[in-house]
Design an enzyme around this catalytic site. Sequence first.
Site, PDB file in Angstrom:
ATOM      1  N   GLU A  80       0.864  -1.187   0.000  1.00 12.35           N
ATOM      2  CA  GLU A  80       0.000   0.000   0.000  1.00 12.35           C
ATOM      3  C   GLU A  80       0.897   1.232   0.000  1.00 12.35           C
ATOM      4  O   GLU A  80       1.806   1.333   0.833  1.00 12.35           O
ATOM      5  CB  GLU A  80      -0.929   0.044   1.216  1.00 12.35           C
ATOM      6  CG  GLU A  80      -1.894   1.217   1.107  1.00 12.35           C
ATOM      7  CD  GLU A  80      -2.744   1.501   2.344  1.00 12.35           C
ATOM      8  OE1 GLU A  80      -3.662   2.314   2.231  1.00 12.35           O
ATOM      9  OE2 GLU A  80      -2.473   0.929   3.415  1.00 12.35           O
ATOM     10  N   GLU A 112       4.809   4.861   3.507  1.00  8.85           N
ATOM     11  CA  GLU A 112       4.314   6.211   3.807  1.00  8.85           C
ATOM     12  C   GLU A 112       5.521   7.125   3.879  1.00  8.85           C
ATOM     13  O   GLU A 112       6.555   6.752   4.425  1.00  8.85           O
ATOM     14  CB  GLU A 112       3.540   6.166   5.137  1.00  8.85           C
ATOM     15  CG  GLU A 112       3.149   7.485   5.739  1.00  8.85           C
ATOM     16  CD  GLU A 112       2.295   8.379   4.837  1.00  8.85           C
ATOM     17  OE1 GLU A 112       1.236   7.948   4.357  1.00  8.85           O
ATOM     18  OE2 GLU A 112       2.733   9.532   4.604  1.00  8.85           O
ATOM     19  N   ASP A 152      -3.095  11.837  -2.538  1.00  7.46           N
ATOM     20  CA  ASP A 152      -3.245  13.296  -2.641  1.00  7.46           C
ATOM     21  C   ASP A 152      -3.604  13.662  -4.082  1.00  7.46           C
ATOM     22  O   ASP A 152      -2.907  13.248  -5.014  1.00  7.46           O
ATOM     23  CB  ASP A 152      -1.928  13.997  -2.259  1.00  7.46           C
ATOM     24  CG  ASP A 152      -1.520  13.664  -0.828  1.00  7.46           C
ATOM     25  OD1 ASP A 152      -2.419  13.488   0.008  1.00  7.46           O
ATOM     26  OD2 ASP A 152      -0.317  13.564  -0.552  1.00  7.46           O
ATOM     27  N   THR A 210     -10.642   2.499   4.422  1.00  7.36           N
ATOM     28  CA  THR A 210      -9.485   3.237   4.939  1.00  7.36           C
ATOM     29  C   THR A 210     -10.021   4.353   5.846  1.00  7.36           C
ATOM     30  O   THR A 210     -11.237   4.579   5.910  1.00  7.36           O
ATOM     31  CB  THR A 210      -8.672   3.859   3.787  1.00  7.36           C
ATOM     32  OG1 THR A 210      -9.364   5.004   3.292  1.00  7.36           O
ATOM     33  CG2 THR A 210      -8.442   2.868   2.667  1.00  7.36           C
TER      34      THR A 210
HETATM   35  N1  SAH Z   1      -4.454   5.826   2.508  1.00  7.97           N
HETATM   36  C1  SAH Z   1      -4.894   6.592   3.659  1.00  7.97           C
HETATM   37  C2  SAH Z   1      -4.317   8.009   3.666  1.00  7.97           C
HETATM   38  C3  SAH Z   1      -4.663   8.856   2.456  1.00  7.97           C
HETATM   39  S1  SAH Z   1      -3.874  10.467   2.481  1.00  7.97           S
HETATM   40  C4  SAH Z   1      -6.413   6.603   3.692  1.00  7.97           C
HETATM   41  O1  SAH Z   1      -7.044   6.282   2.689  1.00  7.97           O
HETATM   42  O2  SAH Z   1      -6.974   6.908   4.738  1.00  7.97           O
HETATM   43  C5  SAH Z   1      -2.518  10.180   1.363  1.00  7.97           C
HETATM   44  C6  SAH Z   1      -1.269   9.671   2.085  1.00  7.97           C
HETATM   45  O3  SAH Z   1      -0.283   9.413   1.103  1.00  7.97           O
HETATM   46  C7  SAH Z   1      -0.675  10.690   3.060  1.00  7.97           C
HETATM   47  O4  SAH Z   1      -0.467  10.070   4.316  1.00  7.97           O
HETATM   48  C8  SAH Z   1       0.635  11.092   2.389  1.00  7.97           C
HETATM   49  O5  SAH Z   1       1.659  11.431   3.314  1.00  7.97           O
HETATM   50  C9  SAH Z   1       0.984   9.855   1.584  1.00  7.97           C
HETATM   51  N2  SAH Z   1       1.828  10.134   0.410  1.00  7.97           N
HETATM   52  C10 SAH Z   1       1.667  11.131  -0.473  1.00  7.97           C
HETATM   53  N3  SAH Z   1       2.621  11.104  -1.430  1.00  7.97           N
HETATM   54  C11 SAH Z   1       3.433  10.058  -1.120  1.00  7.97           C
HETATM   55  C12 SAH Z   1       4.609   9.523  -1.716  1.00  7.97           C
HETATM   56  N4  SAH Z   1       5.147  10.099  -2.811  1.00  7.97           N
HETATM   57  N5  SAH Z   1       5.188   8.439  -1.171  1.00  7.97           N
HETATM   58  C13 SAH Z   1       4.655   7.868  -0.051  1.00  7.97           C
HETATM   59  N6  SAH Z   1       3.536   8.338   0.581  1.00  7.97           N
HETATM   60  C14 SAH Z   1       2.929   9.418   0.052  1.00  7.97           C
END
Ligand code: SAH
Length: 210
Positions: free
Chosen positions: A35, A60, A109, A185
């Site tokens: 993930e 993450e 994001d 999630t």
């Molecule tokens: N998957 C979770 C969080 C979604 S928010 C849910 O659905 O509840 C998106 C997450 O992706 C954030 O925690 C952000 O820090 C992480 N993220 C964004 N760009 C990333 C990257 N390039 N590599 C790793 N993590 C990343």
Amino acid sequence: MRMRKKKNSEKRIQACAAFLDWEAMFAKDRTVHLEIGCGKGDFICAKAKKFSEINFIAVEKITDVIVTAVEKAKGENLPNVRYFIADAKNLADFFKFGTISTIYLNFSDPWHKRYQHDKRLTSGKFLEVYKKILKPEAQIILKTDNKDFFDFSVKSFSGNGFAVQNKTYDLYNSEFFNPDENIQTEYEKNFAAQNIPICYLEAVWSIFSK
Ligand code: SAH
């Protein structure tokens, strides 16, 4: 602790990355699902409990976010989950070629502005990284509330050798939805509580397509 800035620290860590032995980090050598952007880790913990025959790695980039996830997994003593603090753009430095069976992108994001689209986790730049670590015919499963990000992702997958299937703009009211199988999630719980539709797709990568 005050530290003097080290030269090329990112490159130096990457040079050691060949020593990351994922098989040895799990109790058993099994299929691996990843993930990316796991947030606080509800999804990966629930998956790992339900599918004890699969190894899960949650990636993450923000340490302050993943700490909650790590503590959760430790408390639950899940032998088939590991956490990895990394930026997705560097994943090919840490995994052997063709080792991952499934990648989950949950509520990534959306990066609204056009000049930010390269930062989207489904941009061509990131898909090239994923292709290096995915097994042939492996899949990426995506959920998002953001239609613009979703449409962008569909185009990006299709243009980069992935076949998009089981695509829907409203997962919960679609033929693909099974409430007993779906794992929510943290973001999803929030959106579902507000009746915001969840977009969903599966993108299958064929090594022969491009
Ligand atoms: N998957 C979770 C969080 C979604 S928010 C849910 O659905 O509840 C998106 C997450 O992706 C954030 O925690 C952000 O820090 C992480 N993220 C964004 N760009 C990333 C990257 N390039 N590599 C790793 N993590 C990343």
